[in-house]
Scaffold this motif. Sequence first.
Motif, PDB file in Angstrom:
ATOM      1  N   THR A  61       0.213 131.534  67.322  1.00 46.84           N
ATOM      2  CA  THR A  61       1.504 130.894  67.571  1.00 46.84           C
ATOM      3  C   THR A  61       2.299 131.629  68.640  1.00 46.84           C
ATOM      4  O   THR A  61       3.051 131.018  69.409  1.00 46.84           O
ATOM      5  CB  THR A  61       2.317 130.768  66.272  1.00 46.84           C
ATOM      6  OG1 THR A  61       3.336 129.779  66.436  1.00 46.84           O
ATOM      7  CG2 THR A  61       2.955 132.069  65.841  1.00 46.84           C
ATOM      8  N   ARG A  64       0.794 130.395  71.837  1.00 42.71           N
ATOM      9  CA  ARG A  64       1.234 129.004  72.058  1.00 42.71           C
ATOM     10  C   ARG A  64       2.700 128.957  72.481  1.00 42.71           C
ATOM     11  O   ARG A  64       3.086 128.140  73.322  1.00 42.71           O
ATOM     12  CB  ARG A  64       1.014 128.204  70.772  1.00 42.71           C
ATOM     13  CG  ARG A  64       1.302 126.722  70.884  1.00 42.71           C
ATOM     14  CD  ARG A  64       0.841 125.997  69.640  1.00 42.71           C
ATOM     15  NE  ARG A  64       1.390 124.652  69.568  1.00 42.71           N
ATOM     16  CZ  ARG A  64       2.003 124.148  68.510  1.00 42.71           C
ATOM     17  NH1 ARG A  64       2.160 124.892  67.422  1.00 42.71           N
ATOM     18  NH2 ARG A  64       2.467 122.918  68.519  1.00 42.71           N
ATOM     19  N   HIS A  68       4.046 127.070  75.784  1.00 45.97           N
ATOM     20  CA  HIS A  68       5.065 126.031  75.717  1.00 45.97           C
ATOM     21  C   HIS A  68       6.314 126.424  76.496  1.00 45.97           C
ATOM     22  O   HIS A  68       6.955 125.581  77.138  1.00 45.97           O
ATOM     23  CB  HIS A  68       5.429 125.737  74.258  1.00 45.97           C
ATOM     24  CG  HIS A  68       4.415 124.902  73.553  1.00 45.97           C
ATOM     25  ND1 HIS A  68       4.723 124.076  72.487  1.00 45.97           N
ATOM     26  CD2 HIS A  68       3.082 124.737  73.759  1.00 45.97           C
ATOM     27  CE1 HIS A  68       3.630 123.455  72.075  1.00 45.97           C
ATOM     28  NE2 HIS A  68       2.624 123.850  72.823  1.00 45.97           N
ATOM     29  N   LEU A  99       5.830 125.535  65.588  1.00 44.88           N
ATOM     30  CA  LEU A  99       5.711 126.929  66.030  1.00 44.88           C
ATOM     31  C   LEU A  99       6.349 127.859  65.011  1.00 44.88           C
ATOM     32  O   LEU A  99       7.394 127.560  64.435  1.00 44.88           O
ATOM     33  CB  LEU A  99       6.394 127.127  67.383  1.00 44.88           C
ATOM     34  CG  LEU A  99       5.691 126.549  68.617  1.00 44.88           C
ATOM     35  CD1 LEU A  99       6.571 126.741  69.842  1.00 44.88           C
ATOM     36  CD2 LEU A  99       4.331 127.200  68.827  1.00 44.88           C
ATOM     37  N   HIS A 194      -7.664 127.552  72.191  1.00 47.09           N
ATOM     38  CA  HIS A 194      -7.871 126.842  70.924  1.00 47.09           C
ATOM     39  C   HIS A 194      -8.971 127.474  70.089  1.00 47.09           C
ATOM     40  O   HIS A 194      -9.319 126.958  69.029  1.00 47.09           O
ATOM     41  CB  HIS A 194      -8.194 125.367  71.187  1.00 47.09           C
ATOM     42  CG  HIS A 194      -7.031 124.597  71.722  1.00 47.09           C
ATOM     43  ND1 HIS A 194      -7.115 123.286  72.141  1.00 47.09           N
ATOM     44  CD2 HIS A 194      -5.728 124.951  71.901  1.00 47.09           C
ATOM     45  CE1 HIS A 194      -5.934 122.875  72.566  1.00 47.09           C
ATOM     46  NE2 HIS A 194      -5.068 123.876  72.421  1.00 47.09           N
TER      47      HIS A 194
END
Length: 333
Positions: A61, A64, A68, A99, A194
């Motif tokens: 996270t 990510r 983002h 998130l 991923h």
Amino acid sequence: MRRRLSYLICVMCVVLGFVACAEAEAELKLGFYDKTCPKAETIIADYVKKHIPNAPTVAATLLRTHFHDCFVRGCDASILINSTKNNEAEKDSAPDVTLRGYDFIDRVKSLVEEECPGVVSCADIIALVARDAVGVIGGPYWEVPTGRRDGRISNKTEALNEIPGPQFNFSRLKASFASKGLDLKDLAVLSGAHTIGIAHCNSFNKRLYNFSGKGDNVLDEDPSLDPFYAANLRKNKCKTPTDNTSIAEMDPGSFLTFDIDYYRNLLKRRGLFQSDAALLTNSVTKSYVVELLDGPLETFFKEFAVSMVKMGKIQVKTGTEGEIRKNCAVINS
């Protein structure tokens, strides 16, 4: 004469614009805080190394979050800003509501603020914790040039429009990445993130149920998805078409390990998202997938590191732009 003068002015503006962009990027450098806060990166790395082993899923996270953040207004920590009564912020947009790790970043920020108040940006902290967290779970290391400053604008709608979604086809992925200065190799390599993490069923459920949109037929699944994998997901993970809360591993069997199994699953038609499967619909990205899988793990690590550094420079704010937030969730008053 007037037309020629106008032309020359336009050319100068373009040239000066390029110079400004080059200068902005030049202000990102390794060891940016060596004099102003020399212990900053050590403080951040020590905290990550201490806590990620106890919560390894947070690594995904944090990575990510960095991705983002950079795709909306550049890498400026706008994703960390809280909504107010007058503004719905990025973190409340559909791509960001799942998130986690905001409190992790806040704790890191508080430690750095104790050492050097008002010096280290939240944007740099995001970039550094993402790199360090990936390293803790056995992933690659990359140098993170620092000097980013924090943005003052965070908009929910912009996040919806700018962040590439799990349902994207190849054309939309290509356009999204290209708009940020990233090429097809970056797309293929960064999708390898991923290999860690989980996804909620609502991000891929349509591939299992009602893919054609004609009705809730359990057999109406995405033909690009391996049917045995799809059946397993329906049986053990996402048992109904309306399941929005259950989760599935993006890389079953090694979702806590940074490896190349993601690409192996992809070639077996077991990529979880439509955006994963889309990589195989283009000859260029498919060739990168095959090359990464056929090569040693070190090749993937090296290429991932290169693309992460590149991504971390998207539309950065430097110099006198933006601010250094005291609290990552709140714009300075």
